[in-house]
Design an enzyme around this catalytic site. Structure first.
Site, PDB file in Angstrom:
ATOM      1  N   CYS A   2       0.804  -1.217   0.000  1.00 43.84           N
ATOM      2  CA  CYS A   2       0.000   0.000   0.000  1.00 43.84           C
ATOM      3  C   CYS A   2       0.846   1.281   0.000  1.00 43.84           C
ATOM      4  O   CYS A   2       1.913   1.328   0.576  1.00 43.84           O
ATOM      5  CB  CYS A   2      -0.988   0.046   1.156  1.00 43.84           C
ATOM      6  SG  CYS A   2      -0.292  -0.371   2.748  1.00 43.84           S
ATOM      7  N   ARG A  27       6.085  -2.051  -4.219  1.00 45.60           N
ATOM      8  CA  ARG A  27       5.754  -2.459  -2.849  1.00 45.60           C
ATOM      9  C   ARG A  27       4.598  -3.451  -2.809  1.00 45.60           C
ATOM     10  O   ARG A  27       4.356  -4.064  -1.778  1.00 45.60           O
ATOM     11  CB  ARG A  27       5.403  -1.229  -2.016  1.00 45.60           C
ATOM     12  CG  ARG A  27       6.539  -0.225  -1.956  1.00 45.60           C
ATOM     13  CD  ARG A  27       6.119   0.996  -1.200  1.00 45.60           C
ATOM     14  NE  ARG A  27       5.948   0.689   0.211  1.00 45.60           N
ATOM     15  CZ  ARG A  27       6.859   0.924   1.133  1.00 45.60           C
ATOM     16  NH1 ARG A  27       7.985   1.480   0.810  1.00 45.60           N
ATOM     17  NH2 ARG A  27       6.644   0.622   2.393  1.00 45.60           N
ATOM     18  N   TRP A  75      -3.546  -2.376  -0.960  1.00 43.97           N
ATOM     19  CA  TRP A  75      -3.310  -3.806  -0.784  1.00 43.97           C
ATOM     20  C   TRP A  75      -4.423  -4.260   0.157  1.00 43.97           C
ATOM     21  O   TRP A  75      -4.394  -3.993   1.354  1.00 43.97           O
ATOM     22  CB  TRP A  75      -1.923  -4.048  -0.174  1.00 43.97           C
ATOM     23  CG  TRP A  75      -1.519  -5.483  -0.163  1.00 43.97           C
ATOM     24  CD1 TRP A  75      -0.908  -6.187  -1.152  1.00 43.97           C
ATOM     25  CD2 TRP A  75      -1.690  -6.409   0.922  1.00 43.97           C
ATOM     26  NE1 TRP A  75      -0.690  -7.485  -0.766  1.00 43.97           N
ATOM     27  CE2 TRP A  75      -1.161  -7.648   0.494  1.00 43.97           C
ATOM     28  CE3 TRP A  75      -2.242  -6.319   2.210  1.00 43.97           C
ATOM     29  CZ2 TRP A  75      -1.160  -8.780   1.301  1.00 43.97           C
ATOM     30  CZ3 TRP A  75      -2.242  -7.447   3.019  1.00 43.97           C
ATOM     31  CH2 TRP A  75      -1.706  -8.667   2.557  1.00 43.97           C
ATOM     32  N   ASN A  99      -3.471   3.804   4.778  1.00 39.01           N
ATOM     33  CA  ASN A  99      -2.718   2.549   4.857  1.00 39.01           C
ATOM     34  C   ASN A  99      -2.901   1.997   6.254  1.00 39.01           C
ATOM     35  O   ASN A  99      -2.763   2.738   7.227  1.00 39.01           O
ATOM     36  CB  ASN A  99      -1.211   2.795   4.661  1.00 39.01           C
ATOM     37  CG  ASN A  99      -0.871   3.194   3.242  1.00 39.01           C
ATOM     38  OD1 ASN A  99      -1.685   3.024   2.343  1.00 39.01           O
ATOM     39  ND2 ASN A  99       0.329   3.710   3.050  1.00 39.01           N
ATOM     40  N   GLY A 100      -3.157   0.704   6.358  1.00 40.99           N
ATOM     41  CA  GLY A 100      -3.291   0.093   7.679  1.00 40.99           C
ATOM     42  C   GLY A 100      -4.664  -0.513   7.870  1.00 40.99           C
ATOM     43  O   GLY A 100      -5.371  -0.816   6.897  1.00 40.99           O
ATOM     44  N   GLU A 482      14.478 -20.942   3.270  1.00 41.30           N
ATOM     45  CA  GLU A 482      14.480 -19.751   2.409  1.00 41.30           C
ATOM     46  C   GLU A 482      14.323 -20.164   0.936  1.00 41.30           C
ATOM     47  O   GLU A 482      13.617 -19.504   0.168  1.00 41.30           O
ATOM     48  CB  GLU A 482      15.776 -18.954   2.653  1.00 41.30           C
ATOM     49  CG  GLU A 482      15.990 -17.748   1.767  1.00 41.30           C
ATOM     50  CD  GLU A 482      14.906 -16.667   1.861  1.00 41.30           C
ATOM     51  OE1 GLU A 482      14.042 -16.728   2.742  1.00 41.30           O
ATOM     52  OE2 GLU A 482      14.933 -15.773   0.999  1.00 41.30           O
ATOM     53  N   LYS A 486      11.299 -18.957  -1.492  1.00 39.44           N
ATOM     54  CA  LYS A 486      11.489 -18.316  -2.809  1.00 39.44           C
ATOM     55  C   LYS A 486      10.629 -19.026  -3.857  1.00 39.44           C
ATOM     56  O   LYS A 486       9.971 -18.394  -4.662  1.00 39.44           O
ATOM     57  CB  LYS A 486      12.955 -18.370  -3.268  1.00 39.44           C
ATOM     58  CG  LYS A 486      13.921 -17.488  -2.547  1.00 39.44           C
ATOM     59  CD  LYS A 486      13.780 -16.021  -2.844  1.00 39.44           C
ATOM     60  CE  LYS A 486      12.837 -15.344  -1.911  1.00 39.44           C
ATOM     61  NZ  LYS A 486      13.216 -14.835  -0.678  1.00 39.44           N
ATOM     62  N   GLU A 489       6.906 -18.231  -3.341  1.00 36.90           N
ATOM     63  CA  GLU A 489       6.572 -16.827  -3.618  1.00 36.90           C
ATOM     64  C   GLU A 489       6.428 -16.537  -5.103  1.00 36.90           C
ATOM     65  O   GLU A 489       5.488 -15.863  -5.515  1.00 36.90           O
ATOM     66  CB  GLU A 489       7.694 -15.906  -3.088  1.00 36.90           C
ATOM     67  CG  GLU A 489       7.675 -15.670  -1.615  1.00 36.90           C
ATOM     68  CD  GLU A 489       8.826 -14.767  -1.184  1.00 36.90           C
ATOM     69  OE1 GLU A 489       8.578 -13.813  -0.455  1.00 36.90           O
ATOM     70  OE2 GLU A 489       9.993 -15.019  -1.566  1.00 36.90           O
ATOM     71  N   HIS A 505      10.386 -38.700  10.259  1.00 34.78           N
ATOM     72  CA  HIS A 505       9.279 -38.426  11.185  1.00 34.78           C
ATOM     73  C   HIS A 505       8.047 -37.930  10.432  1.00 34.78           C
ATOM     74  O   HIS A 505       7.194 -37.264  11.022  1.00 34.78           O
ATOM     75  CB  HIS A 505       9.726 -37.406  12.240  1.00 34.78           C
ATOM     76  CG  HIS A 505      10.852 -37.907  13.079  1.00 34.78           C
ATOM     77  ND1 HIS A 505      10.688 -38.860  14.059  1.00 34.78           N
ATOM     78  CD2 HIS A 505      12.171 -37.644  13.033  1.00 34.78           C
ATOM     79  CE1 HIS A 505      11.859 -39.138  14.602  1.00 34.78           C
ATOM     80  NE2 HIS A 505      12.788 -38.411  13.994  1.00 34.78           N
ATOM     81  N   LYS A 604       5.974  -5.870  -1.061  1.00 29.38           N
ATOM     82  CA  LYS A 604       7.397  -5.770  -0.739  1.00 29.38           C
ATOM     83  C   LYS A 604       7.627  -5.502   0.736  1.00 29.38           C
ATOM     84  O   LYS A 604       8.429  -6.145   1.381  1.00 29.38           O
ATOM     85  CB  LYS A 604       8.029  -4.659  -1.586  1.00 29.38           C
ATOM     86  CG  LYS A 604       9.518  -4.477  -1.368  1.00 29.38           C
ATOM     87  CD  LYS A 604      10.296  -5.656  -1.911  1.00 29.38           C
ATOM     88  CE  LYS A 604      11.724  -5.676  -1.464  1.00 29.38           C
ATOM     89  NZ  LYS A 604      12.290  -7.041  -1.518  1.00 29.38           N
TER      90      LYS A 604
END
Ligand code: GLU
Length: 609
Positions: A2, A27, A75, A99-100, A482, A486, A489, A505, A604
């Site tokens: 946003c 963003r 967003w 925003n928020g 990570e 990636k 995403e 397990h 972002k």
């Protein structure tokens, strides 16, 4: 996530607002909108779902004339991405971008409906427009009206309010979501990220928590949370931001992966002298605090959480420093026990991650020794609110999936480990080993990048896969996490990471010839254990992709693919081994044709909870 831009000027402002929105695109957002008003109070509003370009095209066919305006990239948190939910939201003469999240929006909506207001969106934001309109009937300037409304709002906001009846001013209020005033000549601006204004000004005033500000062409008035007029310093930014320049690369993510050797040189530059760490940014107070530290509590989200996990392995094994790493959104709502002489460390690329910021604020009430942030944006809230900070110096990262900021964060963490170990151990042996290793890091990554064609070829195998498993042990476990993140995403393939010892397990049940298993297997004391785990997968017909040291004895076959990597000092392995996994995700996403710089639903910098 946003974005807001507002302007009070003497020239037509729509083009500048649109340009500002374009530089906020990286963003992450799902719709956008703007409203401009001229000096006679004539206003026009335009909103569109999808890219800012849709808004820009619609603007070409509309008459958008006005010297004052507000604009927003949304967003969605409350209500689907739809034109009716895009900001600005209006109530007669009042328009709001926000925003928020207004957490008590349901209660406020009921009250306002009771007073006769009609709602045209599903958002939480619309209540603010109606509340300001309602309160305005009680009289007073727009600034005082907004001040009277604020105590009724729960949650987080960075918001800008425009009154078409007083088009010579904008009111901004900040609580939990950043806002910055951009100072011009005969015009002033308000933005959530200074990047949106670099083409018009480099002079900025950062609003603090609880501030309410009024901006007009020639004046800026800031009232702090205690209702006093605040004098805030103006800072001059020297950042250069060329959002349209990807150079020879097709995507920002690709550019950011390939620029890691030079980025890491920059991160290291001036931070060591021969074999010793030099951290000029830490003052005497910081050093005396570091000497007292007996425990480190790291708090972060997403990719930064993974670097925090690696740091835990490093801190305990190399610096003998007890450490815990926790996800910020868990930490902030948990009743935790503070260890004796514990340092609170936050990690965030943007320094605006809402949960991490909230955790930092909470830590101040909990009795930590002090707070250190590791961040990429010097002017961010996290840096400004921490006792001391170390900057990643990675340059602006545009790709939503973090790459260079992860490796730069790891470099800073490793430098910190070296410093902490030398404060405890007069021989400084660990410090020397780390600094010597870090000096060859950029060239190690250059060698890894030479494997890109092999990795691009392997990526073909993944084009029609729906799942993947990532395995690692020790400090490679967070790297497996990570790597999986990636892949999820940017390629939308479901991926999970496991510490390889956990395989039996549960996850072993998933193994068949259709399940790709990616193993990060550098040369270290756990390699033999990892080899046994690999055998367990092989015995069940699994499809293996092993990223390993060229000198390891792995042999490829029909369902085992080996990616040989350079022989490197063990301590560098987490930083080096993530790079081929970034490349693998990049090439898989490229084949699958996703919008990999702006993956669906992601942003972002995650400025809402
Ligand atoms: N909560 C607001 C909405 O859903 C604002 C979201 C944002 O920060 O963009 O419209």
């Amino acid at each position: 996530m946003c974005g807001i831009i507002g302007a009070v000027s003497q020239r037509d402002i729509a083009k500048i607002l649109l340009e500002g929105l374009r530089s906020l695109e990286y963003r992450g957002y799902d719709s956008s909108g703007l409203m401009v008003v001229n000096s006679t109070g004539q206003a026009s509003r335009l909103r569109c779902v999808g890219k800012v370009n849709n808004l820009a095209c619609a603007a070409e066919h509309a008459t958008l004339s006005g010297e004052t305006g507000i604009a927003h990239t949304r967003w969605a948190t409350h209500g689907k991405p739809a034109e009716s939910n895009a900001h600005p939201h209006i109530s007669t003469n009042i328009a709001v971008v926000h925003n928020g999240i207004i957490e008590n929006h349901e209660l406020l909506r009921d009250q306002l409906q009771g007073r006769g207001y009609t709602f045209y969106s599903e958002t939480d934001t619309e209540v603010v427009a109606h509340l300001v309109h309602w309160e305005q009937q009680r009289g007073g300037s727009l600034l005082s009206v907004v001040q009277r409304v604020i105590p009724d709002l729960r949650g987080t906001y960075g918001m800008v309010i425009l009154d078409t009846d007083s088009p010579d001013r904008l009111i901004a209020a900040r609580s939990g979501s950043p806002l910055v005033i951009g100072c011009g000549v005969g015009e002033n601006f308000i933005v959530s990220d200074p990047m949106a204004l670099l083409s018009v000004t480099r002079r900025f005033i950062y609003l603090e928590e609880g501030d309410v500000a009024q901006i007009s062409c020639y004046g800026i008035k800031i009232i702090d949370r205690c209702n006093n007029i605040a004098q805030r310093c103006e800072v001059e930014l020297d950042t250069h931001y060329d959002v349209v320049n990807k150079g020879v690369y097709s995507h920002y993510m690709q550019k950011e992966i390939y620029e890691q050797p030079s980025v890491l040189k920059n991160t290291l530059s001036g931070r060591h002298n021969n074999s010793f760490v030099e951290l000029h940014e830490l003052n005497e107070k910081a050093y005396s605090l570091l000497k007292k530290v007996e425990h480190i509590q790291i708090v972060a989200c997403g990719t930064s959480y993974h670097s925090g996990m690696v740091a835990r392995y490093w801190l305990e094994s190399l610096a003998k420093m007890p450490c815990d790493t926790e996800i910020a959104s868990e930490f902030r709502y948990r009743k935790s026990v503070v260890r004796e002489n514990s340092l609170f460390v936050t990690l965030s690329q943007s320094g605006e991650t809402a949960d991490t910021l909230a955790a930092l604020r909470l830590s101040k009430r909990l009795g930590y020794l002090g707070s250190l942030s590791i961040c990429n944006v010097a002017s961010s809230s996290l840096v400004r609110e921490s006792d001391f900070s170390l900057m990643m110096k990675a340059g602006i990262e545009v790709g939503v999936a973090s790459t260079k900021s992860f490796t730069a964060q790891l470099v800073i963490l490793l430098i910190l480990v070296a410093k902490i170990s030398s404060l405890k151990d007069a021989t400084s042996q660990v410090e020397r080993e780390i600094v010597n290793a870090l000096q060859i890091l950029p060239s190690c990554i250059e060698k890894v990048l030479l494997q890109d064609q092999l990795i691009a070829q392997l990526a073909q195998d993944f084009s029609n896969k729906n799942h993947a498993l990532f395995l690692g042990r020790g400090d490679q476990y967070p790297i497996a996490m990570e790597g999986a993140l990636k892949l999820k995403e940017i390629s939308y393939i479901h991926a999970e990471a496991y510490a390889a010892g956990e395989l039996k397990h549960g996850p072993l049940a998933l193994i068949d010839s259709d399940m790709p298993v990616i193993v990060v297997a550098p040369q270290n004391a756990l390699l033999d254990k990892l080899k046994s785990n690999i055998e367990e997968i092989r015995a069940r017909g699994g499809l293996l992709y092993i990223f390993t040291d060229a000198i390891s004895s792995f042999v490829g076959s029909d369902n085992i693919y080996i990616v040989p990597l350079p022989h490197i000092p063990e301590v560098l392995a987490p930083i080096v081994y993530i790079v081929p996994l970034q490349l693998l995700s990049y090439y898989i996403a490229l084949i699958r044709g996703t919008d990999l710089d702006k993956p669906r639903n992601l942003a972002k910098s995650v400025t809402v909870e």
